[in-house]
Scaffold this active site. Structure first.
Site, PDB file in Angstrom:
ATOM      1  N   HIS A 196      23.160  17.938  60.278  1.00 40.83           N
ATOM      2  CA  HIS A 196      22.470  16.973  61.133  1.00 40.83           C
ATOM      3  C   HIS A 196      21.548  17.725  62.074  1.00 40.83           C
ATOM      4  CE1 HIS A 196      21.739  13.480  63.609  1.00 40.83           C
ATOM      5  NE2 HIS A 196      22.224  12.776  62.610  1.00 40.83           N
TER       6      HIS A 196
ATOM      7  N   ASP B 299      27.040   9.671  56.870  1.00 39.14           N
ATOM      8  CA  ASP B 299      26.910   9.217  55.483  1.00 39.14           C
ATOM      9  C   ASP B 299      27.998   9.750  54.570  1.00 39.14           C
ATOM     10  OD1 ASP B 299      24.688   7.628  55.798  1.00 39.14           O
ATOM     11  OD2 ASP B 299      23.353   9.344  55.789  1.00 39.14           O
TER      12      ASP B 299
HETATM   13  N1  CMC Z   1      23.863  21.413  52.846  1.00 41.77           N
HETATM   14  C1  CMC Z   1      23.628  22.742  52.815  1.00 41.77           C
HETATM   15  N2  CMC Z   1      22.920  23.388  53.749  1.00 41.77           N
HETATM   16  C2  CMC Z   1      22.440  22.664  54.762  1.00 41.77           C
HETATM   17  C3  CMC Z   1      22.656  21.287  54.852  1.00 41.77           C
HETATM   18  C4  CMC Z   1      23.399  20.658  53.840  1.00 41.77           C
HETATM   19  N3  CMC Z   1      23.634  19.353  53.851  1.00 41.77           N
HETATM   20  N4  CMC Z   1      22.047  20.797  55.950  1.00 41.77           N
HETATM   21  C5  CMC Z   1      21.468  21.852  56.529  1.00 41.77           C
HETATM   22  N5  CMC Z   1      21.689  22.972  55.811  1.00 41.77           N
HETATM   23  C6  CMC Z   1      21.217  24.332  56.105  1.00 41.77           C
HETATM   24  C7  CMC Z   1      19.808  24.521  55.551  1.00 41.77           C
HETATM   25  O1  CMC Z   1      19.813  25.010  54.232  1.00 41.77           O
HETATM   26  C8  CMC Z   1      19.238  25.511  56.538  1.00 41.77           C
HETATM   27  O2  CMC Z   1      19.760  26.775  56.225  1.00 41.77           O
HETATM   28  P1  CMC Z   1      18.901  28.123  56.454  1.00 41.77           P
HETATM   29  O3  CMC Z   1      18.684  28.190  57.934  1.00 41.77           O
HETATM   30  O4  CMC Z   1      19.752  29.194  55.908  1.00 41.77           O
HETATM   31  O5  CMC Z   1      17.605  27.917  55.680  1.00 41.77           O
HETATM   32  C9  CMC Z   1      19.857  25.079  57.873  1.00 41.77           C
HETATM   33  O6  CMC Z   1      21.105  24.445  57.520  1.00 41.77           O
HETATM   34  C10 CMC Z   1      19.002  24.110  58.646  1.00 41.77           C
HETATM   35  O7  CMC Z   1      18.713  22.985  57.773  1.00 41.77           O
HETATM   36  P2  CMC Z   1      17.482  22.013  57.926  1.00 41.77           P
HETATM   37  O8  CMC Z   1      17.308  21.210  56.699  1.00 41.77           O
HETATM   38  O9  CMC Z   1      16.308  22.810  58.409  1.00 41.77           O
HETATM   39  O10 CMC Z   1      17.992  21.101  59.110  1.00 41.77           O
HETATM   40  P3  CMC Z   1      17.275  19.808  59.604  1.00 41.77           P
HETATM   41  O11 CMC Z   1      17.734  19.610  60.994  1.00 41.77           O
HETATM   42  O12 CMC Z   1      15.811  19.859  59.340  1.00 41.77           O
HETATM   43  O13 CMC Z   1      17.851  18.669  58.644  1.00 41.77           O
HETATM   44  C11 CMC Z   1      19.245  17.089  57.631  1.00 41.77           C
HETATM   45  C12 CMC Z   1      18.894  17.823  58.933  1.00 41.77           C
HETATM   46  C13 CMC Z   1      20.205  15.934  57.939  1.00 41.77           C
HETATM   47  C14 CMC Z   1      17.972  16.491  57.014  1.00 41.77           C
HETATM   48  C15 CMC Z   1      19.885  18.096  56.675  1.00 41.77           C
HETATM   49  O14 CMC Z   1      21.084  18.565  57.233  1.00 41.77           O
HETATM   50  C16 CMC Z   1      20.118  17.503  55.304  1.00 41.77           C
HETATM   51  O15 CMC Z   1      19.206  17.480  54.483  1.00 41.77           O
HETATM   52  N6  CMC Z   1      21.369  17.015  55.025  1.00 41.77           N
HETATM   53  C17 CMC Z   1      21.664  16.402  53.757  1.00 41.77           C
HETATM   54  C18 CMC Z   1      21.153  14.967  53.726  1.00 41.77           C
HETATM   55  C19 CMC Z   1      21.979  14.055  54.611  1.00 41.77           C
HETATM   56  O16 CMC Z   1      23.196  14.046  54.570  1.00 41.77           O
HETATM   57  N7  CMC Z   1      21.273  13.222  55.385  1.00 41.77           N
HETATM   58  C20 CMC Z   1      21.893  12.250  56.280  1.00 41.77           C
HETATM   59  C21 CMC Z   1      21.589  12.557  57.712  1.00 41.77           C
HETATM   60  S1  CMC Z   1      22.609  11.666  58.846  1.00 41.77           S
HETATM   61  C22 CMC Z   1      22.105  10.063  58.734  1.00 41.77           C
HETATM   62  C23 CMC Z   1      20.697   9.815  59.119  1.00 41.77           C
HETATM   63  O17 CMC Z   1      20.248  10.236  60.195  1.00 41.77           O
HETATM   64  O18 CMC Z   1      20.019   9.138  58.341  1.00 41.77           O
END
Ligand code: CMC
Length: 382
Positions: A264, A318
């Site tokens: 998140h 989720d």
């Molecule tokens: N699985 C594996 N690695 C992850 C995940 C995950 N679900 N989420 C973040 N990371 C890692 C990512 O690979 C990155 O690693 P590194 O620094 O080594 O490159 C680091 O954590 C930061 O990730 P990010 O994607 O830059 O983080 P963000 O804040 O931009 O994204 C997020 C947040 C929710 C989009 C992301 O965690 C994600 O894609 N999660 C999976 C999809 C998901 O479950 N979405 C629902 C979100 S909650 C409900 C809502 O708000 O709609």
């Protein structure tokens, strides 16, 4: 030379509004709507009460809540031409697209003079909260060849949605579990769809266009669409032994593939909504039996904590919501539309807040292209 501002991808950490709707402390796992902890609201309130709190800024008195409920009930029905519109859509399409289309069309049926008119705003809020569940259930039935079920005048918001799906009044436990799920998804500060709603609203367009654009934003797999993807992901894991689940997670992380339902932008501990949903799931399973997907989810949560807990990647809302909805007999592609029928209260609260002292959104950009290029006539181009 003018200083070039720093570009922050995803506007991470950049404030987009001053707000008193939703408070989150991501490192403490704290979530509050209008200053009330989510744990208390999900324990003590109905969705209608929470929607009132979000939109009007205070908890309703008993008579205010009754009036609000009655207004919602009286606005639950759909115009037959909206139902006709749903009938023209391809049954293979995603329900989020059907919802976007129907909500955008509502703007044509319920035209107001101007967004500045308080009565137009009030009626739009009631209509949008009341009608979204009816649109989702009507389209679900239409696409499989059944007639929509007319909304009940007796049931609460949560029970009425479950009733309109299959025509059966839900058990008290199913109703309560679904009501709490709606409360948990009703608001979550400046996420992508809420930001979309505020940007669209800042142009002074009508609330139906605001909500239609927010639904489009919610549909993406990195936002609301994740709950559907969690189940698809779990269903693809054949070997569910702890050892196999660990190597599955390790492989996925090594490939830099996201594990859906984890991570998140704001929470660096387990999302408090995931904890509440997990509690609901266990109540449901005690009464109606567990599911293999739930046992797998708990195993995966443990393995992920071990592997990436130190990076602050824990289950988000989720991760368990799809498992709960599946147990309630809700088809998988309705999970994200359910997110929308709940989140509409938050979007509308933000719209109303945005309109107080509104200034249209107009961020800047950092130019990385060429300038003053020589034009080459088409016949001379290589
Ligand atoms: N699985 C594996 N690695 C992850 C995940 C995950 N679900 N989420 C973040 N990371 C890692 C990512 O690979 C990155 O690693 P590194 O620094 O080594 O490159 C680091 O954590 C930061 O990730 P990010 O994607 O830059 O983080 P963000 O804040 O931009 O994204 C997020 C947040 C929710 C989009 C992301 O965690 C994600 O894609 N999660 C999976 C999809 C998901 O479950 N979405 C629902 C979100 S909650 C409900 C809502 O708000 O709609």
């Amino acid at each position: 030379m003018a200083q070039v501002p720093e570009y922050i991808p995803g506007l991470a950490g950049i404030p987009a509004a001053r707000t008193s709707i939703c408070y989150i402390d991501g490192s403490a796992g704290k979530l509050q709507y209008r200053g009330f902890p989510i744990e208390v609201l999900s324990e003590r309130c109905s969705y209608e009460e929470v929607a009132y709190l979000l939109v009007f800024g205070h908890l309703p008195s008993a008579s205010q809540l009754e009036e609000f409920r009655n207004q919602l009930v009286s606005e639950r029905g759909l115009k037959f031409r909206i139902i006709d519109l749903l009938k023209t859509l391809p049954e293979s399409g995603h329900p989020m697209d059907a919802l976007t289309a129907a909500v955008a069309a509502m703007g044509m049926f319920y035209k107001g003079d101007h967004i500045a008119d308080p009565e137009f705003r009030r009626l739009s809020v009631i209509r949008l909260i009341a009608k979204l569940p009816t649109i989702v259930t009507a389209w679900h039935r239409i696409r499989r060849g059944d007639d929509p079920i007319k909304p009940s005048h007796e049931l609460g918001h949560a029970a009425n949605f479950l009733y309109m799906l299959e025509g059966e009044v839900p058990t008290r436990l199913a109703e309560r579990v679904f009501d709490v799920a709606l409360i948990l998804h009703a608001e979550h500060s400046m996420n992508a769809s809420t930001f979309t709603a505020r940007v669209t609203g800042s142009t002074l367009t009508d609330p139906y266009a605001v909500v239609a654009s927010a639904i489009g934003s919610l549909a993406g797999p990195l936002h609301g669409g994740a709950n559907e993807q969690v189940l698809t992901m779990l269903e693809r894991i054949d070997d569910r032994s702890p050892h196999a689940v660990r190597s599955w997670a390790e492989d996925r992380l090594a490939r830099k593939d996201k594990v859906m339902g984890f991570g998140h932008r704001v929470y660096k501990v387990k999302d408090p909504r995931a904890t509440i949903l997990q509690g609901l799931a266990t109540k449901l399973f005690k009464k109606f039996g567990s599911t293999p997907d739930y046992d797998l989810a708990v195993e995966l949560e443990g393995q992920m904590a071990d592997l990436v807990g130190n990076k602050g990647i824990y289950p988000n809302v989720d991760f368990y919501s799809g498992i709960v909805y599946q147990k309630l007999g809700i088809p998988m592609d309705l999970f994200t539309p359910i997110f929308a029928i709940s989140r509409v209260a938050g979007w509308l609260a933000h719209l109303l807040e945005q309109l107080e002292g509104n200034r249209i959104f107009r961020p800047s950009q950092i130019w990385v292209g060429e300038t003053d290029r020589a034009f080459v006539p088409i016949e001379e181009r290589a």
